[in-house]
Design a protein around this motif. Structure first.
Motif: not given
Length: 61
Positions: A15-22
């Motif tokens: 998930a990377m604090s919400g930055h995972g998609a990018f």
């Protein structure tokens, strides 16, 4: 120097604090580009050799 894992779980890492998609999308795009650059010349060479074999077969028949 002691390395410390920055995420509490594997799900947090993805998930990377919400930055995972990018982040993961950039990895996928980069790997796709590298694969295209690596396999493109190989596929072009195979296509060229197949065309040459077909041409040789046509000439000698």
């Amino acid at each position: 120097m002691l390395l410390k894992f920055q995420f509490s779980s594997l799900a947090d890492m993805f998930a990377m604090s919400g930055h995972g998609a990018f982040v993961w999308a950039s990895y996928v795009i980069t790997l796709a580009g590298i694969a295209y650059l690596a396999l493109g010349p190989y596929m072009a060479k195979r296509r060229f050799l197949a065309q040459q074999r077909a041409l040789q077969k046509r000439i000698h028949s």
